[in-house]
Design an enzyme around this catalytic site. Sequence first.
Site, PDB file in Angstrom:
ATOM      1  N   GLY A  27       0.742  -1.173  -0.068  1.00 26.81           N
ATOM      2  CA  GLY A  27      -0.002   0.070   0.121  1.00 26.81           C
ATOM      3  C   GLY A  27       0.846   1.170  -0.081  1.00 26.81           C
ATOM      4  O   GLY A  27       2.034   1.058  -0.619  1.00 26.81           O
ATOM      5  N   SER A  28       0.382   2.205   0.728  1.00 27.19           N
ATOM      6  CA  SER A  28       1.154   3.513   0.630  1.00 27.19           C
ATOM      7  C   SER A  28       2.648   3.349   1.169  1.00 27.19           C
ATOM      8  O   SER A  28       3.616   3.721   0.619  1.00 27.19           O
ATOM      9  CB  SER A  28       0.379   4.671   1.451  1.00 27.19           C
ATOM     10  OG  SER A  28       1.134   6.060   1.694  1.00 27.19           O
ATOM     11  N   GLN A  29       2.798   2.893   2.412  1.00 25.87           N
ATOM     12  CA  GLN A  29       4.186   2.607   3.024  1.00 25.87           C
ATOM     13  C   GLN A  29       4.838   1.498   2.127  1.00 25.87           C
ATOM     14  O   GLN A  29       5.883   1.491   2.045  1.00 25.87           O
ATOM     15  CB  GLN A  29       3.897   2.319   4.334  1.00 25.87           C
ATOM     16  CG  GLN A  29       3.422   3.597   5.410  1.00 25.87           C
ATOM     17  CD  GLN A  29       4.603   4.629   5.345  1.00 25.87           C
ATOM     18  OE1 GLN A  29       5.775   4.512   4.895  1.00 25.87           O
ATOM     19  NE2 GLN A  29       4.307   5.949   5.681  1.00 25.87           N
ATOM     20  N   SER A  52      -3.962 -10.529  -4.710  1.00 26.68           N
ATOM     21  CA  SER A  52      -4.052  -8.921  -4.504  1.00 26.68           C
ATOM     22  C   SER A  52      -3.689  -8.375  -5.679  1.00 26.68           C
ATOM     23  O   SER A  52      -3.206  -8.696  -6.472  1.00 26.68           O
ATOM     24  CB  SER A  52      -2.814  -8.614  -3.414  1.00 26.68           C
ATOM     25  OG  SER A  52      -2.436  -7.380  -3.443  1.00 26.68           O
ATOM     26  N   HIS A 109       4.496   0.788  12.202  1.00 26.33           N
ATOM     27  CA  HIS A 109       3.565   1.551  13.237  1.00 26.33           C
ATOM     28  C   HIS A 109       3.577   0.760  14.445  1.00 26.33           C
ATOM     29  O   HIS A 109       3.581  -0.630  14.346  1.00 26.33           O
ATOM     30  CB  HIS A 109       2.365   1.951  12.566  1.00 26.33           C
ATOM     31  CG  HIS A 109       1.189   2.714  13.547  1.00 26.33           C
ATOM     32  ND1 HIS A 109       1.749   3.421  14.418  1.00 26.33           N
ATOM     33  CD2 HIS A 109      -0.037   2.295  13.557  1.00 26.33           C
ATOM     34  CE1 HIS A 109       0.445   3.903  15.144  1.00 26.33           C
ATOM     35  NE2 HIS A 109      -0.464   2.992  14.780  1.00 26.33           N
ATOM     36  N   ASP A 192       0.871   9.142  17.797  1.00 20.11           N
ATOM     37  CA  ASP A 192       0.378   8.989  16.191  1.00 20.11           C
ATOM     38  C   ASP A 192      -0.912   8.831  16.140  1.00 20.11           C
ATOM     39  O   ASP A 192      -1.657   9.749  15.247  1.00 20.11           O
ATOM     40  CB  ASP A 192       1.036   7.811  15.586  1.00 20.11           C
ATOM     41  CG  ASP A 192       0.693   7.520  13.899  1.00 20.11           C
ATOM     42  OD1 ASP A 192       1.182   8.402  13.138  1.00 20.11           O
ATOM     43  OD2 ASP A 192      -0.099   6.871  13.745  1.00 20.11           O
ATOM     44  N   GLU A 196      -3.575  11.998  14.409  1.00 18.10           N
ATOM     45  CA  GLU A 196      -4.411  11.490  13.375  1.00 18.10           C
ATOM     46  C   GLU A 196      -5.901  11.960  13.853  1.00 18.10           C
ATOM     47  O   GLU A 196      -6.608  12.469  12.920  1.00 18.10           O
ATOM     48  CB  GLU A 196      -4.409  10.249  13.177  1.00 18.10           C
ATOM     49  CG  GLU A 196      -3.114   9.598  12.473  1.00 18.10           C
ATOM     50  CD  GLU A 196      -2.941   8.097  12.363  1.00 18.10           C
ATOM     51  OE1 GLU A 196      -1.946   7.673  11.562  1.00 18.10           O
ATOM     52  OE2 GLU A 196      -3.798   7.377  13.132  1.00 18.10           O
ATOM     53  N   GLU A 228     -11.828  29.269   0.350  1.00 21.31           N
ATOM     54  CA  GLU A 228     -11.300  29.824   1.592  1.00 21.31           C
ATOM     55  C   GLU A 228     -10.939  28.867   2.683  1.00 21.31           C
ATOM     56  O   GLU A 228     -10.106  28.981   3.504  1.00 21.31           O
ATOM     57  CB  GLU A 228     -12.488  30.937   2.085  1.00 21.31           C
ATOM     58  CG  GLU A 228     -12.494  32.192   1.242  1.00 21.31           C
ATOM     59  CD  GLU A 228     -11.225  32.903   1.365  1.00 21.31           C
ATOM     60  OE1 GLU A 228     -10.353  32.833   2.271  1.00 21.31           O
ATOM     61  OE2 GLU A 228     -10.784  33.611   0.377  1.00 21.31           O
ATOM     62  N   GLU A 232      -6.940  26.904   0.162  1.00 21.21           N
ATOM     63  CA  GLU A 232      -6.031  27.813   0.776  1.00 21.21           C
ATOM     64  C   GLU A 232      -5.262  27.099   1.962  1.00 21.21           C
ATOM     65  O   GLU A 232      -4.358  27.446   2.594  1.00 21.21           O
ATOM     66  CB  GLU A 232      -6.435  29.163   1.327  1.00 21.21           C
ATOM     67  CG  GLU A 232      -6.825  29.775   0.084  1.00 21.21           C
ATOM     68  CD  GLU A 232      -7.199  31.415   0.237  1.00 21.21           C
ATOM     69  OE1 GLU A 232      -6.379  31.961   1.186  1.00 21.21           O
ATOM     70  OE2 GLU A 232      -7.848  31.921  -0.517  1.00 21.21           O
TER      71      GLU A 232
END
Length: 340
Positions: A27-29, A52, A109, A192, A196, A228, A232
């Site tokens: 995945g992301s990590q 997978s 983690h 952590d 989050e 706004e 930003e």
Amino acid sequence: MALNVYTDADANTALLEGRKVAVLGYGSQGHAHANNLKESGVDVCVGLRKSSASWAKAEAAGLTVKETGEAAAWADIVMVLVPDEMGAEIYEQEIAPRLGSGDYLAFGHGFNFHFKKIVPPADVNVFMVAPKGPGHLVRSEYEKGRGVPCLIAVGQDPAGNTKDLALAYASAIGGGRAAIIETTFREETETDLFGEQAVLCGGLTELIRAGYETLVEAGYSPEMAYFECLHEVKLIVDLIYEGGIANMRYSISNTAEYGDMTRGKRVVGPEARAAMKEILSEIQAGRFADEWMEEHRCGQPHFRELRKEGEHHPIEDVGARLRGLMPWMQSQRIVDKSRN
């Protein structure tokens, strides 16, 4: 308490030579760790279920892919980067039967180890390398010759060199280019989760949506409310990231700075701070961890309902339309779901 901070100069990546690293999950990590390790010369494979959808992505990146159990048996260092809620089941079924005395079990983690959802044998070395940023940023910064700071911790050290292995691993994924900070599983996990829930994700997204809804309900256009209260945010956060809150206040107008300092505490006042303390106590006591694991065991019905609700909030439609007016944003994406 002063923390030990290290860089590449303090890490001996030669310790990884001759060792085999299995990164479980893509995945992301997972994709960031695996690709960064490979490009740092480490003998690495990715462990996945054969079914997978990530299997083809990992192979397309030039990585060796094995089924999860096979990867765990092959490796000297097993890095667990699967979703927290799936970690204990995968550990019991695929990892634990293949762990040998003196092997290294690593985590990105501290959740499962700290809350004792995973309890390795005493003769297995346990460490953590936790980048302080999403995996897509860990990868993109590495490719630019930079790095994302990493936290390291040692949970079990029968071999006597587990910290050195953690330092080497963190350096190999790019952490030593920025900073490698020594902490504990408890501190990383609890801070952590709190960050989050109360600030980075939960606090920020609710603040954005509440601001957007307040303006729209008062009759202002959704487009103005989006710019706004969401668009930003990046501009402000970039200034804070670059030089702290004082740097941001130096850059904005005096009017904005005065409004910031006189009105911000009315939004995040005693009630919000009390809620933060309650959230932290739930995390520390393990109640959030138990709640999340029970939600997973039940098939995640509430989680799926909340996700669907968020995806259908009006701010998402307005944002998609406005971002379409800025096509360069699509060509500079950090997240590319076709690759990672």
